[in-house]
Design a protein around this motif. Structure first.
Motif, PDB file in Angstrom:
ATOM      1  N   SER A 128       0.849  -1.179   0.000  1.00  0.00           N
ATOM      2  CA  SER A 128       0.000   0.000   0.000  1.00  0.00           C
ATOM      3  C   SER A 128       0.886   1.231   0.000  1.00  0.00           C
ATOM      4  CB  SER A 128      -0.916   0.011   1.229  1.00  0.00           C
ATOM      5  OG  SER A 128      -1.815   1.094   1.188  1.00  0.00           O
ATOM      6  N   TYR A 150      -5.604  -1.209   2.889  1.00  0.00           N
ATOM      7  CA  TYR A 150      -5.725  -1.454   1.440  1.00  0.00           C
ATOM      8  C   TYR A 150      -4.525  -2.199   0.872  1.00  0.00           C
ATOM      9  CZ  TYR A 150      -9.250   2.124   2.278  1.00  0.00           C
ATOM     10  OH  TYR A 150     -10.299   2.840   2.790  1.00  0.00           O
ATOM     11  N   SER A 205      -8.153  -6.694  -0.050  1.00  0.00           N
ATOM     12  CA  SER A 205      -7.523  -5.420   0.309  1.00  0.00           C
ATOM     13  C   SER A 205      -7.576  -5.149   1.808  1.00  0.00           C
ATOM     14  CB  SER A 205      -8.184  -4.283  -0.476  1.00  0.00           C
ATOM     15  OG  SER A 205      -8.055  -4.483  -1.861  1.00  0.00           O
ATOM     16  N   LEU A 257      -4.219  -1.610 -12.558  1.00  0.00           N
ATOM     17  CA  LEU A 257      -5.607  -1.231 -12.322  1.00  0.00           C
ATOM     18  C   LEU A 257      -6.417  -1.195 -13.613  1.00  0.00           C
ATOM     19  CD1 LEU A 257      -5.144   1.629  -9.694  1.00  0.00           C
ATOM     20  CD2 LEU A 257      -5.106  -0.851  -9.377  1.00  0.00           C
ATOM     21  N   TYR A 385     -13.447   1.075  -7.935  1.00  0.00           N
ATOM     22  CA  TYR A 385     -12.289   1.603  -8.661  1.00  0.00           C
ATOM     23  C   TYR A 385     -12.357   3.123  -8.728  1.00  0.00           C
ATOM     24  CZ  TYR A 385      -9.694   3.532 -12.531  1.00  0.00           C
ATOM     25  OH  TYR A 385      -8.888   4.356 -13.279  1.00  0.00           O
ATOM     26  N   HIS A 388     -10.630   5.203  -6.121  1.00  0.00           N
ATOM     27  CA  HIS A 388      -9.176   5.151  -6.006  1.00  0.00           C
ATOM     28  C   HIS A 388      -8.570   6.503  -6.352  1.00  0.00           C
ATOM     29  CE1 HIS A 388      -5.077   3.601  -6.362  1.00  0.00           C
ATOM     30  NE2 HIS A 388      -5.495   2.440  -5.918  1.00  0.00           N
TER      31      HIS A 388
END
Length: 412
Positions: A128, A150, A205, A257, A385, A388
């Motif tokens: 992280s 996370y 996570s 990602l 997502y 983020h």
């Protein structure tokens, strides 16, 4: 120093297409375990064992440690295939295995020899980026205290990499380091999965807790490589003589990602096909939704978005590989401007993929929003997502603009 070679290997004859096909072959099994994985907070033991047996945990691992040293493009395609089966599992795999590359890039040879040859037969580290604790210098190393949130990919991990602040430094300009902590020295907090979070519930996570643990000095590296103005070499590129391990940070982070989001878009397309080929329109003239021009237009738009996003991800990484090779062989260095360019294009890809999911969710009808429905799950995953830091599209766009007109040196 010499590098150990007598370690677990998944088979040296595996090709990129073998690995992509293996991930694709798991699609239905991944879908069957979606609900169980959400409750667990990560994919199931059966999926873990299948990934290991098929070489997916060795894709980016150096050959010196039984790995395959495949390209980041191959890794991205594997992640897309897994995420098409289950987006959360794709995230768990991507962020778990992906750190095999960054670790091989920036940690010294003797550390790599120790951590890549674990009793589990593979190396996998959650990580992280937000600073999460402290490192106190002591004789021979550091005492680490951290509660790092996370840490995606934490299930089945052999290590955790935490980002911590050095004690005793300048409070106004603190120094941060990355410390690799073996699994026996940290605990995984039960704060993920089930109803603990909206989406990406199977991404693993969890937070990890490190309490007063001694870590040898060689396991701790500076985070300066994240801010280098240009990169022409790295400890890992020199050690393994492979530009794969040049360690260009933002390109790889966003690839991890964006590949997940591309897979999520294709998962939503698959589910939407199931919906419109089995249900009729509400208003007359009644027909299968697949025969209705509006539904045809929606799925066509989503397919174009997903295909474009996939093309961007693969093209960016093909270009990044060429730039890395040129830099490592003494040509043009891989500059921060190049890294930012890649980063921006990959954010665009992830945004396109997320829009495709959102479009299909709206078009699928209210029944697709019920608990347990796959389309609902994919929408939740896409929205997770969106939360983020790197998914804040307008914010990142402004910073990229500032860099390009000379008003900033970095997007951070």
């Amino acid at each position: 120093m010499s590098i150990a070679t007598e370690v677990y290997t998944p088979g040296t004859n595996l090709t990129a297409q073998d690995l992509i096909a293996a991930a694709r072959d798991m699609r239905e099994r991944l879908r069957d375990q979606q609900e169980a994985a959400e409750e667990l907070g990560g994919y199931t033991q059966e999926i873990h064992e299948e990934m290991l047996s098929k070489g997916l945990y060795h894709l980016l691992t150096p050959k010196a440690f039984g790995g395959l040293e495949m390209s980041v493009g191959t890794f991205a395609e594997v992640v897309m295939e897994i995420a098409q089966g289950d987006p959360g599992s794709g995230w768990c795999y991507s962020l778990g295995h992906g750190h095999a590359l960054s670790t091989a890039a920036w940690w010294p040879a003797d550390v790599q020899e120790e951590i890549y040859t674990t009793p589990r037969g593979y190396f996998r580290a959650s990580q992280s980026m937000p600073p999460s604790g402290t490192a106190k210098k002591v004789d021979g190393g550091y005492i680490i205290n951290a509660r790092s949130p996370y840490q995606s990919g934490s299930p089945y991990s052999t290590h955790a990499t935490v980002h911590v602040m050095l004690e005793g430094g300048d409070e106004k300009n603190p120094t941060f380091v990355h410390a690799i902590v073996p699994e026996a020295q940290y605990s995984r907090v039960d704060d993920w999965g089930g109803d603990a979070i909206l989406g990406m519930r199977s991404s693993g996570s969890n937070s990890v807790l490190v309490e007063n643990q001694f870590v040898p000095e060689k396991y701790v590296v500076s985070g300066d490589w994240l801010q280098l103005p240009e990169i022409s070499t790295s400890p890992g590129a020199e050690l393994h003589q492979n530009s794969l391990y040049l360690g260009v940070p933002q390109t790889f982070l966003m690839t991890e990602l964006a590949a997940v989001m591309v897979g999520t878009a294709y998962a939503a397309i698959d589910e939407y096909k199931e919906i419109i080929t089995s249900r009729t329109t509400i208003l007359p003239p009644r027909m299968l939704r697949s025969q209705d021009p509006q539904h045809q237009r929606d799925i066509g738009t989503a397919i174009m978005m997903a295909d474009s996003a996939k093309t961007i991800v693969l093209a960016v990484n093909q270009r990044a590989a060429a730039w890395s090779e040129e830099a490592f062989r003494g040509g043009q260095p891989f500059t921060r401007a190049m890294d930012i360019k890649n980063f921006g294009e990959l954010i665009q890809a992830a945004d396109l993929a997320s829009e495709a999911v959102e479009l299909l969710y709206r078009s699928a009808g209210a029944s697709a929003a019920k608990k347990g429905q796959r389309m609902q799950r994919y929408m939740r995953d896409a929205q997770m997502y969106r939360t983020h830091n790197v998914a804040q599209y307008a914010q990142i766009a402004q910073r990229i603009g500032a860099v390009n007109v000379g008003e900033a040196k970095s997007i951070y």
